[in-house]
Motif scaffolding. Structure first.
Motif, PDB file in Angstrom:
ATOM      1  N   ASP A  21      24.179  60.898  79.217  1.00 44.05           N
ATOM      2  CA  ASP A  21      24.431  59.902  80.250  1.00 44.05           C
ATOM      3  C   ASP A  21      23.129  59.234  80.702  1.00 44.05           C
ATOM      4  N   LEU A  22      23.226  58.423  81.746  1.00 44.89           N
ATOM      5  CA  LEU A  22      22.060  57.669  82.209  1.00 44.89           C
ATOM      6  C   LEU A  22      20.944  58.550  82.759  1.00 44.89           C
ATOM      7  N   SER A  23      21.283  59.758  83.186  1.00 45.86           N
ATOM      8  CA  SER A  23      20.250  60.672  83.683  1.00 45.86           C
ATOM      9  C   SER A  23      19.714  61.557  82.555  1.00 45.86           C
ATOM     10  N   ASP A  24      20.059  61.231  81.323  1.00 44.73           N
ATOM     11  CA  ASP A  24      19.628  61.955  80.128  1.00 44.73           C
ATOM     12  C   ASP A  24      20.202  63.356  80.019  1.00 44.73           C
ATOM     13  N   ALA A  25      21.267  63.629  80.761  1.00 45.11           N
ATOM     14  CA  ALA A  25      21.959  64.914  80.634  1.00 45.11           C
ATOM     15  C   ALA A  25      23.055  64.764  79.579  1.00 45.11           C
ATOM     16  N   ILE A  26      23.287  65.814  78.812  1.00 41.23           N
ATOM     17  CA  ILE A  26      24.342  65.766  77.799  1.00 41.23           C
ATOM     18  C   ILE A  26      25.663  65.447  78.500  1.00 41.23           C
ATOM     19  N   ALA A  27      26.434  64.557  77.918  1.00 38.80           N
ATOM     20  CA  ALA A  27      27.708  64.171  78.527  1.00 38.80           C
ATOM     21  C   ALA A  27      28.643  65.370  78.576  1.00 38.80           C
ATOM     22  N   VAL A  28      29.448  65.448  79.626  1.00 40.49           N
ATOM     23  CA  VAL A  28      30.319  66.613  79.810  1.00 40.49           C
ATOM     24  C   VAL A  28      31.336  66.752  78.691  1.00 40.49           C
ATOM     25  N   PHE A  29      31.648  65.682  77.994  1.00 36.84           N
ATOM     26  CA  PHE A  29      32.658  65.715  76.938  1.00 36.84           C
ATOM     27  C   PHE A  29      32.049  65.819  75.548  1.00 36.84           C
ATOM     28  N   SER A  30      30.717  65.875  75.443  1.00 36.85           N
ATOM     29  CA  SER A  30      30.051  65.889  74.141  1.00 36.85           C
ATOM     30  C   SER A  30      30.152  67.265  73.488  1.00 36.85           C
ATOM     31  N   ASN A  31      30.220  67.264  72.162  1.00 44.61           N
ATOM     32  CA  ASN A  31      30.147  68.515  71.412  1.00 44.61           C
ATOM     33  C   ASN A  31      28.721  69.044  71.477  1.00 44.61           C
ATOM     34  N   SER A  32      28.527  70.247  70.994  1.00 43.15           N
ATOM     35  CA  SER A  32      27.175  70.806  70.908  1.00 43.15           C
ATOM     36  C   SER A  32      26.832  71.030  69.440  1.00 43.15           C
ATOM     37  N   GLY A  33      25.550  71.215  69.163  1.00 43.44           N
ATOM     38  CA  GLY A  33      25.128  71.503  67.803  1.00 43.44           C
ATOM     39  C   GLY A  33      24.838  70.283  66.956  1.00 43.44           C
ATOM     40  N   GLY A  34      24.734  69.118  67.568  1.00 46.61           N
ATOM     41  CA  GLY A  34      24.404  67.911  66.824  1.00 46.61           C
ATOM     42  C   GLY A  34      22.929  67.855  66.483  1.00 46.61           C
ATOM     43  N   HIS A  35      22.566  66.847  65.708  1.00 44.21           N
ATOM     44  CA  HIS A  35      21.170  66.668  65.322  1.00 44.21           C
ATOM     45  C   HIS A  35      20.389  65.836  66.329  1.00 44.21           C
ATOM     46  N   ILE A  36      21.066  64.862  66.941  1.00 47.56           N
ATOM     47  CA  ILE A  36      20.382  63.917  67.817  1.00 47.56           C
ATOM     48  C   ILE A  36      21.375  63.397  68.852  1.00 47.56           C
TER      49      ILE A  36
END
Length: 135
Positions: free
Chosen positions: A40-55
């Motif tokens: 998100d805009l605060s550079d926190a991982i989005a609450v709905f995003s998966n984990s384990g990605g590359h970027i």
């Protein structure tokens, strides 16, 4: 943990493409099938995003065209909004550094020190370009 007490889904299970990318990475040590998370805009991982990605790339409240009509725009979210940032940067890198291989460009993308709150590298266009200039 997500707000409903669920853990994030490991990205390799989110699609057959992600699974293939992770499989090739485990077998060969690298992959050109990058798995993109979103933040998100605060550079926190989005609450709905998966984990384990590359970027990770911006994927929350991204202004985009809507299917409602020719002049319809709105704020959208998800990896469908984040992935174009990464693919756009790859296209720019291929244009500016045509002698670099796909592996070189992937290495440039992943050669930065910016991370999300869960440790995924964030797309940093300036660091990527600077790193590739040194190759």
């Amino acid at each position: 943990m997500l707000s409903r007490g669920r853990s994030r889904l490991d990205a390799r299970w989110a699609s057959p493409f992600n699974f293939g990318s992770k499989l090739v990475e485990n077998l060969d040590g690298w992959t050109n099938g990058l798995i993109v998370e979103d933040h998100d805009l605060s550079d926190a991982i989005a609450v709905f995003s998966n984990s384990g990605g590359h970027i990770s790339a911006p994927g929350v409240d991204i202004r985009s065209a809507l299917a409602d009509g020719p002049d319809s725009y709105g704020e959208l979210f998800g990896t469908s909004m984040a992935a174009p940032y990464v693919s756009g940067k790859i296209a720019l890198m291929q244009t500016h550094f045509p002698a670099l291989s796909s592996l070189d460009i992937v290495n440039c993308l992943l050669a930065n020190d910016q991370e999300t709150g869960i440790g995924t590298l964030k797309l940093d266009a300036m660091q990527t370009t600077t790193f590739c200039r040194g190759m």
